[in-house]
Scaffold this active site. Structure first.
Site, PDB file in Angstrom:
ATOM      1  CG  HIS A  67       4.938   9.035   7.652  1.00  0.00           C
ATOM      2  ND1 HIS A  67       5.118   8.882   9.006  1.00  0.00           N
ATOM      3  CD2 HIS A  67       5.767  10.035   7.268  1.00  0.00           C
ATOM      4  CE1 HIS A  67       6.021   9.751   9.415  1.00  0.00           C
ATOM      5  NE2 HIS A  67       6.436  10.468   8.388  1.00  0.00           N
ATOM      6  CG  ASP A 113       9.236  12.603   2.492  1.00  0.00           C
ATOM      7  OD1 ASP A 113       9.828  13.637   2.848  1.00  0.00           O
ATOM      8  OD2 ASP A 113       8.989  11.670   3.273  1.00  0.00           O
TER       9      ASP A 113
END
Length: 438
Positions: free
Chosen positions: A314, A372
């Site tokens: 991320h 995600d």
């Protein structure tokens, strides 16, 4: 020029020397996180800008809504850790928290839920807008258009100078976004729209609007509803990300709230932002089967190979994404409830997860599975097609956008957004007549 912000605490000054000029830059201490240097007077005092592509080292606003510490893997909504909210709260309570700054008392929650419930219907003429889109239109394209059109239907809540109208607009968007998203989904299937029921909760209502058909009864599975509600909580806000910054930038011009949220939806659509869970699932489809996972892990480690693992790492979190830990538990709960552990795609995902959590390469580079990765698996198991993933993200993030937009409107320090640039084009030159060129 007054450089004092409304809530940040003065914390000394820093001196910048540039050429023969010395500029004193006030410093402010945040409640959490690093101190901030105030550079608002820098251009006027030193005739110089700062250069920060993507604004990754620049605070564009002061906010008391959400805090992220990427190194420690911390995410707080109004000071509350995300894992506590996901475990003990529910999405509408989190909405109230983000909008109002505090968790609601029982009567406050009852009133808020009632308000949202009775705003879930959309103007009947809005249903006709969907017929202007092709059946195979991406749901995000539909949502950008329909949400932007809300300002044409609700004229009593577009005056941003009126606090009451701002509140009504905020409640309307939170309430109507599930209805719009569900209609976009139903339209893509060629199925009739399913209208909301006032006795159902927020997430249960959305699931029914997506999956019910007129010819049979639909019962919401509480395990699946809890998982989807958790996804909504985890996506509700995430500080000054690209779409939130877009909403604030649009709002800084005085645009109506529906237009601002439509702008946020458009930004969220990008695969580097809200489309990441859709991209992660497409990656899993490319891998295909468990036996091919080692091959793709090897490709991911090869710098010369264009293949990249989606759903890992991320931009902000350099530790395990705190939302991913929560989402992982919900993913397993859904798979257990539906008995889908033998699904080839899901088995591929779980094998990739297993390797990534044990492989030194991924551990050293801190490429942990992010939210995600898990939300994509969960949403597929729930029955949503991949092109609906980002629409669900937009549904959840609406409350964060609205809260950030409200804060921006009420901030006396806020100005219309106007980033500067380093100009590297030609020097001034005079126009040459066409016959003299060449």
């Amino acid at each position: 020029m007054n450089t004092k912000t409304s809530g940040a605490i003065p914390n000394g000054t820093a001196t910048l020397t540039y050429g023969n000029k010395r500029v004193e830059l006030p410093a402010f201490k945040a409640t959490e996180g690093p101190d901030v240097l105030d550079i608002r007077k820098l251009y006027g005092d030193a005739d110089v800008f700062t250069y920060d592509p993507g604004f990754t080292s620049t605070a564009s606003c002061e906010s008391n809504i959400t805090y992220i510490d990427g190194d420690l893997g911390v995410l707080l909504y109004r000071g509350y850790p995300i894992d506590q909210l996901a475990q003990h709260s529910h999405f509408l309570e989190v909405c109230y928290l983000l909008l109002n700054g505090e968790l609601p008392a029982p009567k406050e929650m009852e009133s808020f839920e009632s308000t949202i419930t009775y705003h879930t219907m959309v103007h009947e003429q809005i249903t006709q807008l969907f017929r202007a889109f092709r059946r195979d239109a991406h749901p995000m394209a539909v949502m950008v258009g329909v949400v932007g059109a809300l300002s044409a239907f609700y004229h009593d809540s577009t005056d941003i100078t009126d606090q009451r109208q701002r509140k009504i607009a905020s409640h309307r968007m939170i309430a109507k976004m599930p209805t719009i998203a569900a209609m976009a989904y139903k339209y893509s299937l060629g199925q009739p729209f399913v209208y909301p029921l006032n006795h159902l909760g927020y997430t249960e209502n959305f699931m029914r609007m997506c999956f019910a058909v007129p010819c049979e009864e639909y019962k919401v599975n509480p395990v699946l509803a809890k998982a989807l509600d958790t996804i909504f909580i985890l996506h509700a806000d995430h500080e000054q990300n690209a779409s939130t910054s877009t909403v604030r930038l649009a709002g800084s011009s005085g645009a109506n709230p529906f237009a601002c949220i439509a702008a946020g939806i458009a930004c969220l659509w990008g695969p580097a932002h809200g489309g990441a869970n859709e991209a992660a699932l497409k990656m899993l489809q490319e891998i295909g089967t468990v036996d091919r996972v080692p091959e793709y892990v090897k490709k991911a480690k090869d710098k010369s190979d264009p293949f990249r693992l989606m759903g890992f790492g991320h931009r902000v979190y350099k530790n395990y994404d705190p939302r991913a830990k929560v989402m992982r538990d919900q993913t397993y709960a859904v798979l257990d409830e539906l008995g889908k552990h033998d699904d080839p795609l899901l088995k591929t995902a779980l094998e990739l997860e297993r390797i990534a959590l044990q492989d030194d390469y991924f551990i050293e580079k801190k490429l942990y599975p992010n939210i995600d990765f898990y939300s994509g698996i969960t949403l597929k198991a729930l029955g949503f097609p991949t092109d609906m993933f980002t629409a669900l993200f937009a549904l959840a993030r609406t409350v964060g956008w609205v809260a950030q937009w409200q804060e921006m409107i009420e901030d006396p320090q806020q100005k219309i957004g106007r980033p500067r640039q380093i100009y590297t084009g030609p020097h001034r030159r005079d126009y040459i007549a066409a016959e003299k060129r060449g």
